[in-house]
Scaffold this active site. Structure first.
Site, PDB file in Angstrom:
ATOM      1  N   HIS A  35       0.813  -1.111  -0.062  1.00  0.00           N
ATOM      2  CA  HIS A  35       0.086   0.191   0.024  1.00  0.00           C
ATOM      3  C   HIS A  35       1.044   1.206  -0.146  1.00  0.00           C
ATOM      4  O   HIS A  35       0.586   2.159  -0.742  1.00  0.00           O
ATOM      5  CB  HIS A  35      -0.905  -0.042   1.197  1.00  0.00           C
ATOM      6  N   LYS A  93      -9.709 -10.347   6.560  1.00  0.00           N
ATOM      7  CA  LYS A  93     -10.304 -10.887   7.759  1.00  0.00           C
ATOM      8  C   LYS A  93     -10.380  -9.770   8.535  1.00  0.00           C
ATOM      9  O   LYS A  93      -9.566  -8.811   8.800  1.00  0.00           O
ATOM     10  CB  LYS A  93      -9.450 -11.963   8.368  1.00  0.00           C
TER      11      LYS A  93
END
Lengths: 181, 279
Positions: A35, A93
């Site tokens: 990222h 998750k």
């Protein structure tokens, strides 16, 4: 059960938190370092309709050994640019923060894959390529062809967030059980 | 250092045992862990949670079938060594274990997870300064037990220095730990609880509690487990009946002015294996 395939379009907007879906097609892994690199240097793949998978797989040669989801909340502050660029689904998750729920509104969804189910995930995936390999095995952006990944819509594009709903309920239970005012 | 051939053979045997224990732990869950999972799966009433359990059980079967690790976070190895009286406590023991971890990283394979804490530079072989952690206790046989520990659950673990008058607050502290953790540690979890000792012993006890049989609980452990399950966090934080599969407690005596309580959170994949060293 709703079958989805990348590139994703407006069909994700009709999904609701709690829906069961499967996802097929190309997906891209990205964790913290990827990222940061994408923010600095740009997104190496076409983000329109793409699905980004929070995952640091085990890769041996050109074989994807196992590839379960990692904790998505680590990427809370790093996600907005992907949604702005047209990414339609995040997979991971544990859910994501309030800011991401707002960023997803009207544009994209968060799909939950069962944590630890790395052999299950890999059994439905093929490795296609890699970007940022210098970041190392866990942090590189791996290009994966997915075949019917079994997912739950965790956060929908209307602000529905199953994780937040469960958290609120848990808080109420906790306060009641331990008589906290 | 002078190396006695017998010592280096022992070191190599220890490396083999460590590598075998890691392969066993990473690919196959122990029977008590499986039993706890299957029981909870059968009892679950929440529909989303039922599907999460189905995925977990399918994943366990696929890991075995494909001979691959259960989870891509193959963790960092925590090692428990039992040392019989005829084996000298020596640096060669630690070198043997480190070598076993290096071999396992390639042969299983494991994800290289060990990094410098500040520069975050990866050592590449899952060993490093102070890694793996090795705990040595006396025993009848020379055995290696490995407990590969993933970060998702480890990161939500907590220690509290409670007041001596707060023993009744322990269930609240345990439940609060899971309330703060939510879905992040990959529930349904096992909770290892260490009560007493000093700041450091409590944490060590909490982790050792995860080595106890995880399909039985005494009344106190059940009380703690019920307090957690009342939260309804469920598998992966998506809601459900089972948040904790089991809570296990280990105790030590402590200072009259202290009450340390540590909770080591362990995801559903409580991976561990023991191998006797062939020497």
């Amino acid at each position: 059960m709703i079958d989805l395939a990348t590139p994703l379009g407006d069909e994700v907007l009709s999904l609701r938190a709690g829906d069961r879906v499967t996802l097929s097609g190309t997906i891209y892994t990205a964790r913290d370092e990827a990222h940061l690199r994408m923010i600095a240097e740009g997104i190496p793949f076409d983000p329109k309709g793409a699905a980004v998978y929070h995952c640091g797989p085990v890769v041996q040669g050109d074989r994807l050994v196992v590839a379960g989801p990692t904790t998505s909340a680590r990427m809370n502050a790093l996600t907005g640019f992907l949604i702005d660029a047209g990414v339609r689904a995040l997979i991971g998750k544990g859910g994501m923060g309030r800011e991401v729920v707002e960023q997803l509104r009207g544009r994209a969804v968060y799909l939950a894959l069962t944590g630890g189910c790395a052999a299950l995930a890999a059994a439905r995936m093929n490795l296609k390529g890699v970007y940022f390999e210098d970041l190392g095995m866990a942090e590189a952006v791996w290009v994966i062809e997915a075949d019917h990944l079994p997912l739950t819509v965790g956060i929908d594009s209307h602000g529905g967030d199953i994780f937040e709903a469960v958290r609120e309920k848990a808080k109420t239970q906790f306060y009641q059980r331990f008589n906290i005012k | 250092m002078m190396v006695n051939p017998a010592d280096s053979t022992l070191s190599d045997a220890l490396a083999n045992a460590t590598e075998r224990a890691l392969a066993e732990a990473e690919i196959r869950l122990p029977p008590d862990v499986l039993a706890a999972l299957r029981r909870a799966a059968a009892a679950e009433r929440n529909e989303i949670a039922q599907q999460e359990f189905a995925n977990i059980l399918e994943n366990i079967a696929l890991a075995e079938e494909r001979q691959v690790p259960i989870c891509q976070d193959t963790g960092v190895p925590v090692v428990y060594l039992t040392l019989p009286p005829d084996v000298p406590f020596s640096p060669l023991l630690f070198e043997g274990i480190r070598e076993g971890v290096r071999r396992a990283t390639v042969s299983i394979p494991l994800r290289p997870n060990v990094v410098d804490p500040l520069t975050r530079e990866n050592t590449g072989d899952n060993t490093g300064v102070g890694m793996p952690a090795v705990h040595v206790t006396p025993g009848d046989r020379l055995t290696v037990t490995v407990l590969p520990k993933g970060a998702g659950s480890e990161n939500t673990s907590r220690i509290g220095m409670l007041l001596p008058s707060q023993a009744a607050e322990i269930p609240r502290f345990i439940a609060e730990t899971m309330l703060l953790a939510g879905g992040r540690p990959c529930p349904p979890v096992f909770l290892g609880v260490g009560i007493g000792g000093t700041f450091d012993t409590a944490a060590a006890l909490a982790k050792e509690a995860l080595l106890l049989p995880l399909d039985t609980m005494d009344d106190y452990e059940r009380e703690l487990c019920d307090a957690v399950n009342a939260l309804g966090i469920g598998p992966m934080g998506l809601g459900g009946d089972t948040t904790a599969l089991a809570v296990k407690v280990k105790r030590a005596d402590c200072h009259t002015a202290s009450l340390p309580v540590a909770v080591n959170v362990q995801c559903w994949a409580c991976r561990r294996a023991t191998v006797e060293v062939e020497r």
